[in-house]
Design a protein around this motif. Structure first.
Motif, PDB file in Angstrom:
ATOM      1  N   ALA A   1       0.829  -1.204   0.000  1.00  0.00           N
ATOM      2  CA  ALA A   1       0.000   0.000   0.000  1.00  0.00           C
ATOM      3  C   ALA A   1       0.866   1.259   0.000  1.00  0.00           C
ATOM      4  CB  ALA A   1      -0.924   0.001   1.218  1.00  0.00           C
TER       5      ALA A   1
ATOM      6  N   ALA B   1     -11.943   4.660  -4.828  1.00  0.00           N
ATOM      7  CA  ALA B   1     -11.229   3.380  -4.926  1.00  0.00           C
ATOM      8  C   ALA B   1     -11.096   2.950  -6.383  1.00  0.00           C
ATOM      9  CB  ALA B   1     -11.958   2.309  -4.127  1.00  0.00           C
TER      10      ALA B   1
ATOM     11  N   VAL C   1     -11.955  -1.996   1.185  1.00  0.00           N
ATOM     12  CA  VAL C   1     -11.125  -1.140   0.333  1.00  0.00           C
ATOM     13  C   VAL C   1     -11.906  -0.618  -0.870  1.00  0.00           C
ATOM     14  CG1 VAL C   1      -9.171  -1.160  -1.253  1.00  0.00           C
ATOM     15  CG2 VAL C   1      -8.923  -2.140   1.034  1.00  0.00           C
TER      16      VAL C   1
ATOM     17  N   ASP D   1      -6.409  -0.891  -5.893  1.00  0.00           N
ATOM     18  CA  ASP D   1      -6.509  -0.784  -4.441  1.00  0.00           C
ATOM     19  C   ASP D   1      -6.639  -2.148  -3.760  1.00  0.00           C
ATOM     20  OD1 ASP D   1      -6.390   1.865  -4.936  1.00  0.00           O
ATOM     21  OD2 ASP D   1      -8.315   2.402  -4.060  1.00  0.00           O
TER      22      ASP D   1
ATOM     23  N   LYS E   1      -0.759   3.008  -2.757  1.00  0.00           N
ATOM     24  CA  LYS E   1      -1.710   3.983  -2.223  1.00  0.00           C
ATOM     25  C   LYS E   1      -1.933   3.693  -0.751  1.00  0.00           C
ATOM     26  CE  LYS E   1      -6.443   5.681  -3.036  1.00  0.00           C
ATOM     27  NZ  LYS E   1      -7.660   5.473  -3.852  1.00  0.00           N
TER      28      LYS E   1
ATOM     29  N   ALA F   1      -5.136   2.305   0.712  1.00  0.00           N
ATOM     30  CA  ALA F   1      -5.565   0.952   0.347  1.00  0.00           C
ATOM     31  C   ALA F   1      -5.134  -0.090   1.371  1.00  0.00           C
ATOM     32  CB  ALA F   1      -5.002   0.579  -1.030  1.00  0.00           C
TER      33      ALA F   1
ATOM     34  N   ALA G   1      -8.817   0.759   5.800  1.00  0.00           N
ATOM     35  CA  ALA G   1     -10.098   0.695   5.104  1.00  0.00           C
ATOM     36  C   ALA G   1     -11.191   0.136   6.011  1.00  0.00           C
ATOM     37  CB  ALA G   1      -9.970  -0.156   3.837  1.00  0.00           C
TER      38      ALA G   1
END
Length: 584
Positions: A31, A119, A113, A123, A35, A38, A43
């Motif tokens: 992640a 999203a 997520v 992700d 990101k 994510a 999440a």
């Protein structure tokens, strides 16, 4: 029996927890590359926050304060650890059970997520990779914890090296005691007959008295009735230690890659421009300087923090943009460099959280620097009928701000600095909103990246469908800072002091009374304008005994703070703040 059945429950639970930790560490690492939002734990936590009822949110804030996010994350991790332990215990009997459990784990993470705002397909990668590595780790740990049980007459257990005299002597010893024992030992006699073995005649294999070259290694055997496998604690704990190292290293790397250092480094490097409109100089007497009384300016490190971000967004200002769209003539996208070039305004503004209880601490005053929101909106061209600004944070939070409030001339800012330095990361770096006169949940969006000009009858912000008022004008309130509730005070002249606020209206009077006696006017400190709180103080001769002190404020519009008690939901707490003290 199944191979892993010999492993005790505690060992299976430990293997499950470590495999889960590895899965989460690897997921955070991936992640961090792709990101940070994510990361499945974040999440899942965000889903919990989004679906938390208002009363539970108030309970969390009241009991844990600004640590409520930490407590939630810790709670999620504890639940995950328990589930991972159960998965490990089940996997002792059949590894497939553990793999299915991890798969369910992954499905929950993926579902959380993909339902987050913004999203995308990538992700899900951190969760998928994390679960995959966790499944491999669980299988590997279980395999390390079990070994095959061998016993033989000097036989070399697989993985060992038995040779030379020790091996020969062991075999000879076994041979001497082997009479009639081949059946019990499960050893099948070699090509020469069993009688040959027993008598040792005719070049019998048991005759190892010759030269070293005649020595032979017996095959590994197992006693009749013995278990084929045994638990190997040392190997399991060695694997656990390795798993902990991998999980810790992956987590640390994921956090670094997630932008923490990048954002903080960029923040420190920001050179703040001079404001086009500087803050008014503070008049003499703004701060009484009384020890224990809230200072007029709240230090950045002491400023309250209440938001929905489980992990503080770390936004690189070089990548940051602010999009203005919706009911405008000319949609625009502004970079951080663009914002720094605009005419900037500096102003003292007090911010208050709607979750603030009567007498609470979720309020602070700071000197903010930023671009006026009204100027940016005029450049975009507001269309007739627009009455709401739906602002969105980098982490997906939204706030709905009344357009008329932003456009009425007050210092509503897209702020870039706080008390003379670039915004701290936890307070919204690189850019946040600051709007005097409104509670933060409808105005003070941190890490703001998007503003949609719209209408209240078309869009809803984050807290509105959760039972909170769509518009949040701040109520006139006051607080006693001194003495502290329950304090022991010496009889005689005692200073009673605190702060009062009615942002963008101003405070005109503060009154204090003891034990429901006559109200007395408190002395008011000076203020640079109506958008900040105001210090007040009063000396009172207190006699021995227990006393109740109350305070109320009157704003510049002539409205006196109501005595009626109301909780924070749905539009802010109300009532007089009162404390009890013991005087001796």
């Amino acid at each position: 029996m199944q191979k892993n059945d010999v492993m005790p429950a505690w060992a299976g639970a430990l293997a499950g927890v470590v495999a889960g930790a590895v899965a989460l560490g690897v997921a955070q690492l991936v992640a961090g590359v792709l990101k940070p939002a994510a990361f499945p734990v974040v999440a899942v936590g965000n889903v919990v926050v989004d679906n938390t009822p208002a009363w539970l949110k108030e309970f969390a804030i009241s009991n844990f304060g600004s640590n409520d996010k930490t407590v939630l994350i810790a709670g999620v991790l504890v639940v995950l650890a328990v589930v991972a332990a159960v998965i490990g215990v089940l996997a002792r009997h059949r590894v497939a059970y553990g793999l299915v459990g991890l798969g369910v784990f992954g499905v929950v993470g993926i579902a959380a997520v993909v339902t987050r705002p913004g999203a995308g397909a990538l992700d899900v990668v951190p969760t998928v990779v994390g679960v995959g590595v966790g499944a491999w780790g669980l299988t590997w740990l279980l395999a390390r914890g079990v070994r095959e049980s061998y016993e033989g007459a000097g036989a070399a257990v697989p993985g060992s090296s038995a040779s030379g005299a020790s091996g020969a002597s062991g075999v000879r010893a076994a041979a001497r005691s082997a009479s009639g024992a081949t059946a019990a030992s499960g050893v099948k006699a070699p090509a020469s007959s069993a009688s040959d073995v027993e008598s040792g005649s005719g070049g019998s294999p048991t005759d190892f008295s010759g030269a070293p070259g005649d020595e032979a290694e017996r095959p590994a055997v197992m006693r009749t009735g013995a278990e084929p496998y045994s638990f190997d604690r040392r190997r399991l704990l060695g694997g656990v230690a390795g798993g902990v190292v991998v999980a810790g290293a992956a987590t640390l790397a994921g956090r670094v890659l997630g932008g923490r250092q990048t954002a903080e480094t960029a923040r420190v490097a920001v050179a703040l421009p001079r404001p086009r409109v500087a803050a008014k100089p503070l008049p003499q007497g703004t701060d009484f300087g009384i020890r224990g009384l809230s200072p007029f300016v709240t230090k950045n490190q002491d400023f309250y923090r209440v938001d929905t971000a489980l992990i503080v967004p770390h936004v690189d200002p070089r990548q940051w943009t602010l999009r203005i769209h919706g009911m405008v003539d000319r949609p625009v996208e502004i970079t951080y460099a663009d914002l720094l070039k605009r005419p900037l305004t500096e102003s003292y503004v007090t911010l208050t959280c709607v979750s603030n209880e009567v007498g609470g601490e979720y309020i602070g005053n700071a000197r903010w620097l930023g671009a006026r929101m009204a100027d940016v909106l005029r450049d975009a061209g507001l269309q007739s009928g627009a009455d709401m600004l739906l602002s969105t944070s980098d982490d997906g939070f939204t706030a709905g701000t009344p357009v008329d409030v932003v456009m009425d001339g007050r210092d509503a800012l897209f702020a870039i600095a706080m008390n003379g330095e670039a915004l701290p990361v936890e307070h919204g770096f690189p850019v946040r909103q600051v709007v005097p006169g409104l509670y933060g949940y409808v105005s003070a969006t941190k890490w703001v990246v998007d503003v949609k000009v719209t209408r209240f009858d078309r869009d809803e912000a984050y807290w509105t469908p959760r039972g909170w008022s769509a518009k949040g004008p701040i109520k006139t309130e006051s607080r006693i800072d001194l003495p502290k509730p329950g304090a022991s005070v010496t009889a005689g002249r005692t200073t009673i002091a605190g702060v009062a606020w009615a942002q963008h209206t101003g405070i005109d009077a503060v009154e204090v009374r003891v034990d429901r006696s006559e109200w007395r006017q408190a002395k008011l400190a000076q203020v640079p304008g109506p958008d900040t709180w105001r210090q007040w103080s009063l000396d009172w001769d207190l006699t021995a005994g227990k006393h109740t002190i109350e305070v109320r404020a009157t704003d510049a519009a002539g409205r006196t703070q109501t005595e009626q008690q109301a909780p924070p939901a749905p539009d802010g707490a109300s009532g007089w703040h009162s404390i009890q003290v013991n005087v001796a």
